[in-house]
Design an enzyme around this catalytic site. Sequence first.
Site, PDB file in Angstrom:
ATOM      1  N   CYS A  29       0.833  -1.207   0.000  1.00  0.00           N
ATOM      2  CA  CYS A  29       0.000   0.000   0.000  1.00  0.00           C
ATOM      3  C   CYS A  29       0.869   1.259   0.000  1.00  0.00           C
ATOM      4  O   CYS A  29       1.507   1.577   1.007  1.00  0.00           O
ATOM      5  CB  CYS A  29      -0.914  -0.055   1.228  1.00  0.00           C
ATOM      6  SG  CYS A  29      -1.760   1.488   1.606  1.00  0.00           S
ATOM      7  N   CYS A  32       0.123   3.828   2.677  1.00  0.00           N
ATOM      8  CA  CYS A  32       0.540   3.292   3.984  1.00  0.00           C
ATOM      9  C   CYS A  32       2.029   3.554   4.212  1.00  0.00           C
ATOM     10  O   CYS A  32       2.437   3.949   5.310  1.00  0.00           O
ATOM     11  CB  CYS A  32       0.301   1.788   4.055  1.00  0.00           C
ATOM     12  SG  CYS A  32      -1.422   1.281   3.900  1.00  0.00           S
TER      13      CYS A  32
END
Length: 104
Positions: A29, A32
């Site tokens: 991600c 993230c």
Amino acid sequence: MAIHFTDQTAREAIESGKPVVIDFWAEWCGPCLKLGPAVEALAEKYEGKAIVGKINVDENDEISSENRVRNIPTVLFFKDGELKDRTVGYVPQSELEAKLEALL
């Protein structure tokens, strides 16, 4: 340094009653990974005042499911064993700090 939680250690931290910040993330991600340094900085700044950590949703899915984490990154804020606040998506470190300060 941010704690690397498992489902079990996250549950223990939440049940401690202390302010707890958990970043739900995954290695694949991009947002993230961008949020990661802000979470690390939060962990250092609030060491001894709050428990700050990360949990990989690909390896630990129980806490994610229990707290209805549907998108990542999601950061959950707990106090006294209860979910008090959350952010979804990339947010600046200042927003994370403001939410944590409200719990202290």
